[in-house]
Design an enzyme around this catalytic site. Structure first.
Site, mmCIF file in Angstrom:
data_model
loop_
_atom_site.group_PDB
_atom_site.id
_atom_site.type_symbol
_atom_site.label_atom_id
_atom_site.label_comp_id
_atom_site.label_asym_id
_atom_site.label_seq_id
_atom_site.Cartn_x
_atom_site.Cartn_y
_atom_site.Cartn_z
ATOM 1 N N LYS A 1 -5.262 -32.084 -25.134
ATOM 2 C CA LYS A 1 -5.359 -30.860 -25.933
ATOM 3 C C LYS A 1 -4.493 -29.770 -25.309
ATOM 4 C CE LYS A 1 -9.858 -31.454 -28.090
ATOM 5 N NZ LYS A 1 -11.189 -30.869 -28.164
ATOM 6 N N HIS B 1 -4.299 -23.689 -22.732
ATOM 7 C CA HIS B 1 -4.056 -22.341 -23.244
ATOM 8 C C HIS B 1 -4.130 -21.287 -22.136
ATOM 9 C CE1 HIS B 1 -8.362 -22.008 -23.151
ATOM 10 N NE2 HIS B 1 -8.466 -23.079 -23.909
ATOM 11 N N HIS C 1 -6.980 -21.302 -19.760
ATOM 12 C CA HIS C 1 -6.906 -22.248 -18.641
ATOM 13 C C HIS C 1 -6.017 -21.700 -17.528
ATOM 14 C CE1 HIS C 1 -7.939 -25.327 -21.889
ATOM 15 N NE2 HIS C 1 -8.966 -25.312 -21.060
HETATM 16 N N1 ARG Z 1 -12.750 -27.966 -20.358
HETATM 17 C C1 ARG Z 1 -13.454 -26.771 -20.714
HETATM 18 C C2 ARG Z 1 -12.633 -25.958 -21.714
HETATM 19 O O1 ARG Z 1 -11.459 -26.110 -21.789
HETATM 20 C C3 ARG Z 1 -13.769 -25.898 -19.536
HETATM 21 C C4 ARG Z 1 -14.743 -26.496 -18.562
HETATM 22 C C5 ARG Z 1 -15.517 -25.475 -17.833
HETATM 23 N N2 ARG Z 1 -16.423 -26.028 -16.881
HETATM 24 C C6 ARG Z 1 -17.589 -26.544 -17.125
HETATM 25 N N3 ARG Z 1 -18.272 -27.040 -16.135
HETATM 26 N N4 ARG Z 1 -18.115 -26.565 -18.328
HETATM 27 O O2 ARG Z 1 -13.185 -25.126 -22.401
#
Ligand code: ARG
Length: 578
Positions: free
Chosen positions: A138, A141, A144
């Site tokens: 994905k 963005h 991140h």
């Molecule tokens: N992969 C998730 C996203 O892009 C963020 C993860 C954050 N960490 C967690 N432990 N939920 O939104």
């Protein structure tokens, strides 16, 4: 040594006020240069004292300050005592100031400020910092990107304070997107492209598969079925998934390296597929799991059947959700690391998610839920690269490099650089980081490349420029020397301001360690650079008598040392030429 000064002022105050010196240390602060009242270096704020010891002092703080000041005496450290608005101000013996500060900065070097008594009694803790956490196939963005640089800063800071830090990247490596990817790759994937540019290729396949699935029910069904196979642990499906994951991580490691960032663990949602089932069982056995009419299962967070405060933890087909996997991950990390603090860095949109996860852990009886902390940050709008909206981290890095190279081309020294690309990237990244860290992390802002690279003013380019300039000063003239005869030569207000500012570094680090906001350090370093620029112009080295030149060079070296450690904490790699 900042601590000698603060300690010795505290010692005298302690005798007069009949309070233990430890209670006074944090009420004594170095006076910020810009708000300097006269020439004092430290101040005791009566207000902050009153907060802690209100039975000793009555609220008429101005009189209190005057009366207190009258009881104090100058000594070998303090050369002048005065009062301000509810403060008692202390001026330190000038020669002692020069000698102590310069010696301390150069002795402690990267540890300067961290050994301060402000951090006294701080025990080493086990800290887990989870950050970056992009989703495989994905978009990467801006959220991140912010998580990446903010998390790295927090991890750096905790580490500098002596804690044992584990950096975790929790990948979005599970979910329906892998059904689409599995199916899509069979239809229009290319092995060579996967090998040569996995992130781009997986993203392309994902986008196309999504489109096809919307038009063609068969594709949608096949993706659904593929994900089902993954959930059931089908070896063939899993092996393709594993390759997607491995190749993506390999690529990520390479890109994070450009940022100077590493992780101790690449974990991900996929790890908790089975452990989520155990969590569901445990919730059930504790009587916390409630089935709904739709066949899903929820946890009541209010404990009073309030339907508006439930969290869904199971789909109707029995599979887990994002929140369930986070419960499993937290429990697993506690087992593995026995952490004292665990910090999650994501945008503020996930605030409620983390509140719910922490709340559920608490209801499940895990007291350590209190050790979990979410550090939320605001939304950034409008970041675009030449390729359009940000999809890949690498695009941002390339854009930074490209723009910075263009800027540098206008300056003639650029040609002499050994590796202009690398320098451009480091300076550009500094620019990006500084503009992101200047405000409160929680604030939203509109992104603009022009603002990032502004040639004048308070930017990361300015910090890098200052660092490079000080470095070249050292290269040309050496790093100077300090002895009993030349400490007295540093008298100009420009150098005193720098010394006073250097005195404050520990307080700034302390503030950032308390609220995890990088902006205190950013503002501090920008002021330091401004002070250095003024001093550089006025305090000549060439043509000065050797003692004067020696101590001035020493002062500049101290500035560079603090600038260097501050920048590194923020995640910036200082350059020595630009
Ligand atoms: N992969 C998730 C996203 O892009 C963020 C993860 C954050 N960490 C967690 N432990 N939920 O939104």
């Amino acid at each position: 040594m900042a601590c000698t000064f603060r300690r010795s002022i505290a010692a005298q105050l302690s005798r007069v006020l009949d309070l233990p010196p430890e209670n006074l240390i944090k009420s004594i602060s170095a006076i910020p240069v810009s708000r300097k009242e006269g020439v004092a270096d430290f101040q005791l704020s009566l207000e902050s004292l009153l907060e802690n010891n209100n039975d000793h002092l009555r609220p008429d703080i101005h009189d209190q300050a005057t009366r207190l000041a009258a009881k104090l005496k100058c000594d070998t450290v303090v050369s002048e005592i005065s009062t301000g608005h509810g403060t008692v101000n202390f001026k330190v013996n000038r020669e002692l100031l020069t000698k102590t500060v310069l010696k301390q900065v150069l002795e402690d070097d990267s540890q300067y400020g961290l050994k301060s008594e402000l951090f006294c009694g701080l025990s080493q803790k086990k800290v887990v910092v989870e950050f970056s956490s992009p989703n495989v196939a994905k978009k990467f963005h801006v959220g991140h990107l912010r998580s990446t640089i903010i998390g790295n800063f927090i991890a750096n800071l905790k580490e500098a304070l002596g804690h044992q830090v584990t950096r975790i990247n929790y990948l979005g490596d599970w979910g329906m997107q892998f059904g689409l990817l599995g199916t899509g790759f069979q239809l229009f994937g290319y092995e060579e492209k996967l090998q040569s540019n996995p992130l781009q290729h997986l993203f392309d396949v994902y986008v196309q598969a999504n489109k096809e699935a919307a038009d063609d029910k068969n594709v949608a069904a096949s993706a659904q079925e593929y994900f089902q196979r993954l959930e059931l642990g089908d070896a063939q499906a899993l092996s393709l998934w594993q390759r997607f994951r491995d190749l993506s991580i390999e690529e990520y490691i390479r890109i994070y390296k450009r940022l100077g960032i590493h992780f101790d663990e690449y974990s991900g949602e996929s790890f908790y597929r089975e452990k989520s089932q155990e969590v569901l069982k445990s919730l059930n056995s504790k009587g916390l799991l409630q089935k709904t009419m739709k066949g899903t299962a929820v946890v009541d967070l209010s404990g009073e059947g309030d339907p508006s405060s439930v969290c869904t933890v199971m789909r109707s087909d029995g599979t887990s959700l994002y929140a369930t996997r986070d419960l499993a991950a937290a429990i697993d990390r506690m087992d593995k690391y026995n952490f004292d603090t665990m910090i999650y860095v994501t945008d503020k949109g996930q605030r409620k998610h983390f509140q719910q996860v922490f709340q559920m852990l608490k209801i499940m009886g895990y007291d350590w839920a209190e050790r979990c902390q979410h550090v939320p940050f605001g939304v950034v709008q409008g970041m675009k690269t030449r390729r359009g909206a940000v999809t890949f981290l690498e695009d941002v890095l390339n854009e930074i490099q490209f723009r910075m190279l263009q800027n540098m081309a206008a300056i003639k020294t650029t040609k002499e650089l050994e590796d202009p690309q690398e320098t451009a990237e480091r300076v550009g990244l500094a620019a990006l980081i500084i503009q992101d860290f200047r405000g409160l992390l929680l604030s939203d802002y509109q992104f603009s490349w022009d603002r990032v690279f502004q040639s004048r003013g308070d930017t990361g380019v300015f910090l890098q420029y200052t660092h490079a300039r000080l470095h070249s000063l050292e290269e040309t003239f050496g790093s100077g020397f300090l002895n009993d005869s030349n400490t007295a030569c540093l008298k100009e207000p420009q150098s005193i301001s720098i010394l006073q500012h250097l005195l404050r570094f520990d307080e700034v680090l302390y503030r950032s360690s308390q609220d995890l906001q990088p902006r205190h350090i950013v503002t501090y370093l920008l002021t330091l650079s401004h002070l250095a620029a003024v001093a550089h112009k006025t305090l000549q080295i060439k043509g000065s008598p050797p003692e004067v030149a020696g101590v001035r060079l020493h002062l500049f070296k101290a500035v560079r040392s603090v600038l260097n450690s501050g920048m590194k904490l923020l995640g910036i790699t200082p350059v020595s030429r630009m």
